[in-house]
Write a protein that holds these residues in place. Structure first.
Motif, PDB file in Angstrom:
ATOM      1  N   ALA A 109       0.857  -1.199   0.000  1.00 43.77           N
ATOM      2  CA  ALA A 109       0.000   0.000   0.000  1.00 43.77           C
ATOM      3  C   ALA A 109       0.887   1.242   0.000  1.00 43.77           C
ATOM      4  N   GLU A 110       1.096   1.842  -1.167  1.00 43.64           N
ATOM      5  CA  GLU A 110       2.018   2.973  -1.292  1.00 43.64           C
ATOM      6  C   GLU A 110       1.625   4.137  -0.399  1.00 43.64           C
ATOM      7  N   ALA A 111       0.317   4.419  -0.294  1.00 42.05           N
ATOM      8  CA  ALA A 111      -0.139   5.542   0.530  1.00 42.05           C
ATOM      9  C   ALA A 111       0.240   5.323   1.994  1.00 42.05           C
ATOM     10  N   GLU A 112       0.153   4.085   2.446  1.00 42.53           N
ATOM     11  CA  GLU A 112       0.509   3.756   3.834  1.00 42.53           C
ATOM     12  C   GLU A 112       2.005   3.930   4.068  1.00 42.53           C
ATOM     13  N   VAL A 113       2.796   3.520   3.095  1.00 42.88           N
ATOM     14  CA  VAL A 113       4.252   3.678   3.207  1.00 42.88           C
ATOM     15  C   VAL A 113       4.615   5.157   3.254  1.00 42.88           C
ATOM     16  N   LEU A 114       4.011   5.948   2.376  1.00 47.62           N
ATOM     17  CA  LEU A 114       4.293   7.389   2.334  1.00 47.62           C
ATOM     18  C   LEU A 114       3.861   8.069   3.636  1.00 47.62           C
ATOM     19  N   ALA A 116       3.780   6.690   6.612  1.00 46.51           N
ATOM     20  CA  ALA A 116       4.766   6.317   7.631  1.00 46.51           C
ATOM     21  C   ALA A 116       6.047   7.125   7.474  1.00 46.51           C
ATOM     22  N   ILE A 117       6.460   7.354   6.230  1.00 49.95           N
ATOM     23  CA  ILE A 117       7.663   8.143   5.972  1.00 49.95           C
ATOM     24  C   ILE A 117       7.476   9.583   6.466  1.00 49.95           C
ATOM     25  N   GLU A 118       6.283  10.151   6.220  1.00 54.72           N
ATOM     26  CA  GLU A 118       5.999  11.508   6.693  1.00 54.72           C
ATOM     27  C   GLU A 118       6.020  11.570   8.213  1.00 54.72           C
ATOM     28  N   HIS A 119       5.489  10.542   8.858  1.00 55.29           N
ATOM     29  CA  HIS A 119       5.508  10.491  10.326  1.00 55.29           C
ATOM     30  C   HIS A 119       6.941  10.505  10.849  1.00 55.29           C
ATOM     31  N   LEU A 120       7.808   9.721  10.216  1.00 56.62           N
ATOM     32  CA  LEU A 120       9.204   9.654  10.652  1.00 56.62           C
ATOM     33  C   LEU A 120       9.929  10.970  10.380  1.00 56.62           C
ATOM     34  N   LYS A 121       9.538  11.667   9.318  1.00 58.62           N
ATOM     35  CA  LYS A 121      10.087  13.007   9.057  1.00 58.62           C
ATOM     36  C   LYS A 121       9.754  13.956  10.212  1.00 58.62           C
ATOM     37  N   THR A 132      11.878  -5.006   5.015  1.00 52.78           N
ATOM     38  CA  THR A 132      10.782  -5.499   4.179  1.00 52.78           C
ATOM     39  C   THR A 132      11.383  -6.083   2.909  1.00 52.78           C
ATOM     40  N   PRO A 133      10.741  -7.112   2.338  1.00 51.75           N
ATOM     41  CA  PRO A 133      11.286  -7.716   1.125  1.00 51.75           C
ATOM     42  C   PRO A 133      10.951  -6.940  -0.141  1.00 51.75           C
ATOM     43  N   HIS A 134      10.234  -5.837  -0.011  1.00 51.76           N
ATOM     44  CA  HIS A 134       9.768  -5.108  -1.187  1.00 51.76           C
ATOM     45  C   HIS A 134      10.709  -3.954  -1.538  1.00 51.76           C
ATOM     46  N   ALA A 135      11.299  -4.037  -2.701  1.00 49.83           N
ATOM     47  CA  ALA A 135      12.269  -3.033  -3.143  1.00 49.83           C
ATOM     48  C   ALA A 135      11.627  -1.658  -3.307  1.00 49.83           C
ATOM     49  N   GLU A 136      10.331  -1.601  -3.621  1.00 51.28           N
ATOM     50  CA  GLU A 136       9.657  -0.324  -3.859  1.00 51.28           C
ATOM     51  C   GLU A 136       9.621   0.532  -2.586  1.00 51.28           C
ATOM     52  N   THR A 137       9.488  -0.108  -1.419  1.00 51.58           N
ATOM     53  CA  THR A 137       9.490   0.630  -0.155  1.00 51.58           C
ATOM     54  C   THR A 137      10.829   1.305   0.067  1.00 51.58           C
ATOM     55  N   LEU A 138      11.893   0.577  -0.211  1.00 46.71           N
ATOM     56  CA  LEU A 138      13.244   1.127  -0.068  1.00 46.71           C
ATOM     57  C   LEU A 138      13.435   2.308  -1.015  1.00 46.71           C
ATOM     58  N   LYS A 139      12.945   2.169  -2.237  1.00 44.81           N
ATOM     59  CA  LYS A 139      13.063   3.245  -3.234  1.00 44.81           C
ATOM     60  C   LYS A 139      12.319   4.496  -2.771  1.00 44.81           C
ATOM     61  N   LEU A 140      11.114   4.328  -2.237  1.00 49.73           N
ATOM     62  CA  LEU A 140      10.335   5.470  -1.749  1.00 49.73           C
ATOM     63  C   LEU A 140      11.044   6.151  -0.589  1.00 49.73           C
ATOM     64  N   ALA A 141      11.586   5.345   0.332  1.00 47.85           N
ATOM     65  CA  ALA A 141      12.271   5.912   1.500  1.00 47.85           C
ATOM     66  C   ALA A 141      13.471   6.739   1.075  1.00 47.85           C
ATOM     67  N   ARG A 142      14.233   6.234   0.136  1.00 51.58           N
ATOM     68  CA  ARG A 142      15.443   6.948  -0.284  1.00 51.58           C
ATOM     69  C   ARG A 142      15.113   8.170  -1.136  1.00 51.58           C
ATOM     70  N   THR A 143      13.932   8.168  -1.751  1.00 51.84           N
ATOM     71  CA  THR A 143      13.516   9.320  -2.557  1.00 51.84           C
ATOM     72  C   THR A 143      12.958  10.432  -1.674  1.00 51.84           C
ATOM     73  N   LYS A 144      12.187  10.050  -0.648  1.00 50.99           N
ATOM     74  CA  LYS A 144      11.455  11.024   0.155  1.00 50.99           C
ATOM     75  C   LYS A 144      12.218  11.524   1.386  1.00 50.99           C
ATOM     76  N   LEU A 145      13.236  10.794   1.814  1.00 52.16           N
ATOM     77  CA  LEU A 145      13.971  11.181   3.018  1.00 52.16           C
ATOM     78  C   LEU A 145      15.384  11.632   2.677  1.00 52.16           C
ATOM     79  N   ARG A 146      15.846  12.651   3.371  1.00 50.40           N
ATOM     80  CA  ARG A 146      17.218  13.127   3.162  1.00 50.40           C
ATOM     81  C   ARG A 146      18.112  12.666   4.313  1.00 50.40           C
ATOM     82  N   VAL A 147      17.983  11.414   4.643  1.00 44.52           N
ATOM     83  CA  VAL A 147      18.816  10.818   5.693  1.00 44.52           C
ATOM     84  C   VAL A 147      19.336   9.484   5.162  1.00 44.52           C
TER      85      VAL A 147
END
Length: 336
Positions: A109-114, A116-121, A132-147
């Motif tokens: 669920a991409e919206a759920e991942v996003l 969670a990323i906003e919460h951590l921001k 997580t075994p899903h590469a897409e989550t890792l890609k979203l995290a590295r795109t949306k976070l500057r850490v």
């Protein structure tokens, strides 16, 4: 009656008075400033301990520009593997003086991942660990976070910020154990087909069989007790002459063994079974389950060591995949 006195928490000024130093000196001790003499640091720390002083983390973060917060994005935390990994990381982080915020996610669920990323921001994390075994989550995290973002991954993909166990080698070891006991027709009950761990474990199983010129027999499941039970209840062991099973998780193995028992098939007399994970109950299930042990504590320690080296701009430690160990118990035996 006179009103009871309210006990207030000790302040930095109280510590300074007891240690006979300035409050600026106390602040430097709290923030590990290198200019403080060892004897002064000891005196301040003793005063802090005596008064039960706890530094104000929010104030320290404002002053140092460091939150000392790390984030975890994790899926399937109801399963032993991810849950144990999270626990090991949280322990290692605490020992290093960091705090952890964990967000459980459905990686599909991409919206759920996003979200969670906003919460951590918002909580101001300095680094993130993705489990997580899903590469897409890792890609979203590295795109949306500057850490810095580290992944707990079994394939590693040549990524400098990744730690994991060699699942392929582990599965090969488990399968070799069964082959060396004389089994030729070995069923592998695979985990979910799109999980990195499942793919690696299946590859290790097939590699072991290929080296002995044996054919593979695979049933795809999920990680659950129910999946193992259903396959155990319905699989044609006699027709396919299967005498051993390598299950991709201990839960699959437990469910399988229950179904075999209901069919009147004994483990290991009729079917030898190997699991994967070495759950706490594995040693006590039946007469004991032979299984691959994952060192979750080592995974957690490595993840924190690598991420903190990145945050502190230090040379990154080099880790090879964690070597598996096979716990041999009473669920496997030699072919008669």
């Amino acid at each position: 009656m006179p009103a009871s006195k309210t006990t207030r928490a000790a302040s930095m000024f109280d510590v300074a008075e007891l240690a006979q130093v300035s409050h600026q000196t106390v602040s430097r001790v709290v923030n590990n400033h290198p200019s403080i003499r060892p004897e002064t640091k000891l005196r301040v720390e003793q005063a802090m301990a005596k008064l039960g002083y706890r530094p104000n983390l929010a104030a320290r973060a404002l002053k140092t520009k460091r939150s000392k917060m790390l984030g975890i994005l994790a899926s399937d935390t109801n399963l032993n593997g991810p849950a144990s990994t999270v626990q090991a990381i949280e322990k290692a982080a605490r020992e290093a003086g960091y705090f952890v915020v964990t967000c459980g996610i459905n990686p599909s669920a991409e919206a759920e991942v996003l979200n969670a990323i906003e919460h951590l921001k918002l909580v101001g994390i300095e680094g993130l660990i993705v489990i997580t075994p899903h590469a897409e989550t890792l890609k979203l995290a590295r795109t949306k976070l500057r850490v810095p973002v580290l992944t707990v991954d079994t394939d590693l993909h040549g990524d400098e910020l990744a730690v994991g166990m060699d699942n392929q080698a582990a599965a090969q070891t488990a399968t070799n154990h069964l082959i060396e006991l004389g089994h030729k027709n070995i069923l592998h009950i695979q985990g979910p087909a799109n999980w990195i761990e499942s793919i690696a474990r299946k590859a290790g199983y097939e590699k072991a069989l290929k080296s002995y010129k044996l054919s593979s027999i695979v049933e795809v499941a999920d990680w659950s007790l129910e999946a193992g039970y259903e396959i155990g209840k319905n699989f044609d062991f006699e027709g396919k002459k299967v005498t051993a099973v390598f299950a991709a998780s201990d839960h699959i193995a437990f469910g399988l063994i229950k179904a075999l028992d209901e069919r009147g098939m004994q483990v290991p007399k009729d079917i030898s079974v190997v699991g994967f994970d070495d759950l706490p109950e594995a040693a006590y299930f039946g007469k004991g389950l032979t299984t691959v042990r994952q060192d979750f504590e080592q995974i957690g320690e490595r993840a924190i060591a690598l991420l903190l080296a990145k945050l502190e701009l230090q040379e990154l430690p080099t880790f090879t995949p964690i070597e598996p160990t096979l716990q041999v118990r009473a669920s496997t035996r030699k072919v008669n």
